[in-house]
Design an enzyme around this catalytic site. Sequence first.
Site, PDB file in Angstrom:
ATOM      1  N   ASP A 159      50.539 -33.149  52.325  1.00 32.04           N
ATOM      2  CA  ASP A 159      51.677 -32.126  52.645  1.00 32.04           C
ATOM      3  C   ASP A 159      52.978 -32.559  53.605  1.00 32.04           C
ATOM      4  O   ASP A 159      53.725 -32.330  53.302  1.00 32.04           O
ATOM      5  CB  ASP A 159      50.928 -30.882  53.048  1.00 32.04           C
ATOM      6  CG  ASP A 159      49.562 -30.290  52.485  1.00 32.04           C
ATOM      7  OD1 ASP A 159      49.821 -29.943  51.295  1.00 32.04           O
ATOM      8  OD2 ASP A 159      48.669 -29.975  54.020  1.00 32.04           O
ATOM      9  N   HIS A 187      45.217 -26.400  54.343  1.00 28.49           N
ATOM     10  CA  HIS A 187      45.458 -27.651  53.320  1.00 28.49           C
ATOM     11  C   HIS A 187      45.596 -26.355  51.924  1.00 28.49           C
ATOM     12  O   HIS A 187      44.154 -26.071  51.332  1.00 28.49           O
ATOM     13  CB  HIS A 187      44.652 -28.341  52.566  1.00 28.49           C
ATOM     14  CG  HIS A 187      45.512 -29.108  51.732  1.00 28.49           C
ATOM     15  ND1 HIS A 187      46.434 -29.619  51.589  1.00 28.49           N
ATOM     16  CD2 HIS A 187      44.494 -29.458  50.695  1.00 28.49           C
ATOM     17  CE1 HIS A 187      46.990 -30.541  49.977  1.00 28.49           C
ATOM     18  NE2 HIS A 187      45.318 -29.967  49.543  1.00 28.49           N
TER      19      HIS A 187
HETATM   20  N1  LIG Z   1      43.418 -32.823  50.650  1.00 28.23           N
HETATM   21  C1  LIG Z   1      44.384 -32.662  50.129  1.00 28.23           C
HETATM   22  O1  LIG Z   1      45.398 -33.159  50.270  1.00 28.23           O
HETATM   23  C2  LIG Z   1      44.414 -32.721  48.433  1.00 28.23           C
HETATM   24  C3  LIG Z   1      42.954 -32.838  48.066  1.00 28.23           C
HETATM   25  N2  LIG Z   1      42.478 -32.906  46.476  1.00 28.23           N
HETATM   26  C4  LIG Z   1      41.107 -32.771  46.239  1.00 28.23           C
HETATM   27  O2  LIG Z   1      40.412 -33.608  45.659  1.00 28.23           O
HETATM   28  C5  LIG Z   1      39.387 -33.735  45.144  1.00 28.23           C
HETATM   29  C6  LIG Z   1      39.075 -34.830  43.673  1.00 28.23           C
HETATM   30  O3  LIG Z   1      40.386 -34.573  43.237  1.00 28.23           O
HETATM   31  P1  LIG Z   1      40.250 -35.572  42.041  1.00 28.23           P
HETATM   32  O4  LIG Z   1      40.027 -36.364  42.291  1.00 28.23           O
HETATM   33  O5  LIG Z   1      41.595 -35.526  41.443  1.00 28.23           O
HETATM   34  O6  LIG Z   1      39.228 -34.784  40.533  1.00 28.23           O
HETATM   35  P2  LIG Z   1      38.309 -35.646  39.550  1.00 28.23           P
HETATM   36  O7  LIG Z   1      37.869 -34.216  38.509  1.00 28.23           O
HETATM   37  O8  LIG Z   1      38.918 -36.371  38.560  1.00 28.23           O
HETATM   38  O9  LIG Z   1      37.095 -36.607  40.987  1.00 28.23           O
HETATM   39  C7  LIG Z   1      35.779 -35.667  41.321  1.00 28.23           C
HETATM   40  C8  LIG Z   1      34.646 -36.425  41.214  1.00 28.23           C
HETATM   41  O10 LIG Z   1      33.896 -36.283  41.859  1.00 28.23           O
HETATM   42  C9  LIG Z   1      32.194 -36.206  41.809  1.00 28.23           C
HETATM   43  N3  LIG Z   1      31.760 -35.264  42.242  1.00 28.23           N
HETATM   44  C10 LIG Z   1      31.417 -34.126  41.675  1.00 28.23           C
HETATM   45  N4  LIG Z   1      30.596 -34.063  42.713  1.00 28.23           N
HETATM   46  C11 LIG Z   1      30.166 -34.707  43.629  1.00 28.23           C
HETATM   47  C12 LIG Z   1      29.192 -34.566  44.492  1.00 28.23           C
HETATM   48  N5  LIG Z   1      28.044 -33.942  45.333  1.00 28.23           N
HETATM   49  N6  LIG Z   1      28.989 -36.131  44.912  1.00 28.23           N
HETATM   50  C13 LIG Z   1      29.622 -37.066  44.425  1.00 28.23           C
HETATM   51  N7  LIG Z   1      31.160 -37.136  43.307  1.00 28.23           N
HETATM   52  C14 LIG Z   1      30.748 -35.620  42.831  1.00 28.23           C
HETATM   53  C15 LIG Z   1      32.741 -35.650  40.064  1.00 28.23           C
HETATM   54  O11 LIG Z   1      31.601 -36.712  39.551  1.00 28.23           O
HETATM   55  C16 LIG Z   1      34.101 -35.957  39.414  1.00 28.23           C
HETATM   56  O12 LIG Z   1      34.093 -37.648  39.020  1.00 28.23           O
HETATM   57  C17 LIG Z   1      39.478 -32.716  44.132  1.00 28.23           C
HETATM   58  O13 LIG Z   1      38.187 -30.903  45.360  1.00 28.23           O
HETATM   59  C18 LIG Z   1      41.229 -31.800  44.429  1.00 28.23           C
HETATM   60  O14 LIG Z   1      41.219 -30.442  44.822  1.00 28.23           O
HETATM   61  C19 LIG Z   1      43.596 -33.011  45.525  1.00 28.23           C
HETATM   62  C20 LIG Z   1      44.682 -33.693  46.066  1.00 28.23           C
HETATM   63  C21 LIG Z   1      45.102 -33.557  46.947  1.00 28.23           C
HETATM   64  O1  LIG Z   2      46.771 -28.864  44.604  1.00 27.13           O
HETATM   65  C1  LIG Z   2      45.449 -29.146  44.372  1.00 27.13           C
HETATM   66  O2  LIG Z   2      44.353 -28.305  44.232  1.00 27.13           O
HETATM   67  C2  LIG Z   2      45.529 -30.057  44.960  1.00 27.13           C
HETATM   68  C3  LIG Z   2      45.992 -30.870  45.971  1.00 27.13           C
HETATM   69  O3  LIG Z   2      45.276 -30.514  46.964  1.00 27.13           O
HETATM   70  C4  LIG Z   2      47.354 -30.963  46.184  1.00 27.13           C
HETATM   71  O4  LIG Z   2      47.509 -31.772  45.514  1.00 27.13           O
HETATM   72  O5  LIG Z   2      47.824 -30.624  47.813  1.00 27.13           O
END
Ligand SMILES: NC(=O)C1=CN([C@@H]2O[C@H](COP(=O)(O)OP(=O)(O)OC[C@H]3O[C@@H](n4cnc5c(N)ncnc54)[C@H](O)[C@@H]3O)[C@@H](O)[C@H]2O)C=CC1
Ligand SMILES: O=C([O-])CC(=O)C(=O)O
Length: 329
Positions: A159, A187
């Site tokens: 952000d 967030h």
């Molecule tokens: N804080 C932030 O700024 C941001 C947060 N996110 C969040 O990050 C998270 C991951 O996003 P992506 O990598 O795109 O998702 P993704 O679905 O591509 O990958 C998530 C992975 O986590 C694994 N997983 C699920 N439960 C698990 C567990 N208990 N233990 C270990 N691994 C587990 C899944 O098998 C999958 O491979 C989402 O919740 C997303 O919303 C995404 C972008 C920014």
């Molecule tokens: O928007 C979402 O769900 C993923 C995220 O946290 C971001 O891009 O900031």
Amino acid sequence: MKTPITVTVTGAAGQIAYSLLFRIASGSMLGPDQPINLRLLEIPPAMNALEGVVMELRDAAFPLLNEIVPTSDPDEAFAGANWCLLVGSVPRKAGMERKDLLDINGKVFIGQGQAIARSAAKDVRVLVVGNPCNTNALIAMHNASGVPSDRFFAMTRLDENRAKSQLAEKAGVHVTEVTNVAIWGNHSSTQYPDFTNAKIGGKPVTEVIKDTEWLKGDFITTVQQRGAAIIKARGASSAASAASAAVDTVRSLATQTPEGDWYSVAVCSDGSYGIEKGLICSFPIRTTKDGGWEIVQGLPIDVFSQEKIDVTVNELKEERDAVTSLLQH
Ligand SMILES: NC(=O)C1=CN([C@@H]2O[C@H](COP(=O)(O)OP(=O)(O)OC[C@H]3O[C@@H](n4cnc5c(N)ncnc54)[C@H](O)[C@@H]3O)[C@@H](O)[C@H]2O)C=CC1
Ligand SMILES: O=C([O-])CC(=O)C(=O)O
């Protein structure tokens, strides 16, 4: 040769990890002379995909990559971890708010908090990326008995980076000219990107960007809604920029902050700025000479900012109240 630092990444076969792991192994996160042990956690159905990622990590022949341990056992994953990057959790789809994921993702952070307490290194630090990251970090912190609360962080750096990029574009300057950008609160779409204390080329943003209507309106909503805009455009949530922000967060926490500046990360509130103690809230943060961190004190908060901060802090309280059964004491 320095002693390797052990970094655990959960969700290691996911989208974010596919960028993040290669940045960590290349030295972008902890420095060009810091060897790394990677411990990678996934759920059993994703272990095949994780094996492929491990093959690619090996094929990249990173000089700093000392050891890779892929596993679906949280205690094995967190064994001796100095840094835990908790990425693993389900991302939202179009039309959802991040807090709609609490029911699905929240419970993951109970077991992971407990495993961190049992198995990680004494100096462990934990950055939660998986959404809703503030409240997931709260759950992990409450379940990691014995681990001090100042070791838990939730990511709002993406952000901050988005806010800097918007301000730079509006002012027609390079993004590196923009400093002192604090994200306050959650967030989520209530977060407050604080332009009132931000600077461009060392001057207050409001002296450089005269369009106050834009600052108070479109600037804030663009940053608040950027995640949703990416999901709409890409059909999947931000991954490479999220990985980059995670690298930035750890690097900022691990290195002294340049004089006069700050960065954003959500930490356990100590009551600063009247924000309820114990909430995982984003603040302006500085890393000190001794390697600790502190909330920047004494920033002026005008009436407009205070209203925005109250809204996002209230949302944090609501999320906390919705997960009381997951918080152990
Ligand atoms: N804080 C932030 O700024 C941001 C947060 N996110 C969040 O990050 C998270 C991951 O996003 P992506 O990598 O795109 O998702 P993704 O679905 O591509 O990958 C998530 C992975 O986590 C694994 N997983 C699920 N439960 C698990 C567990 N208990 N233990 C270990 N691994 C587990 C899944 O098998 C999958 O491979 C989402 O919740 C997303 O919303 C995404 C972008 C920014
Ligand atoms: O928007 C979402 O769900 C993923 C995220 O946290 C971001 O891009 O900031």
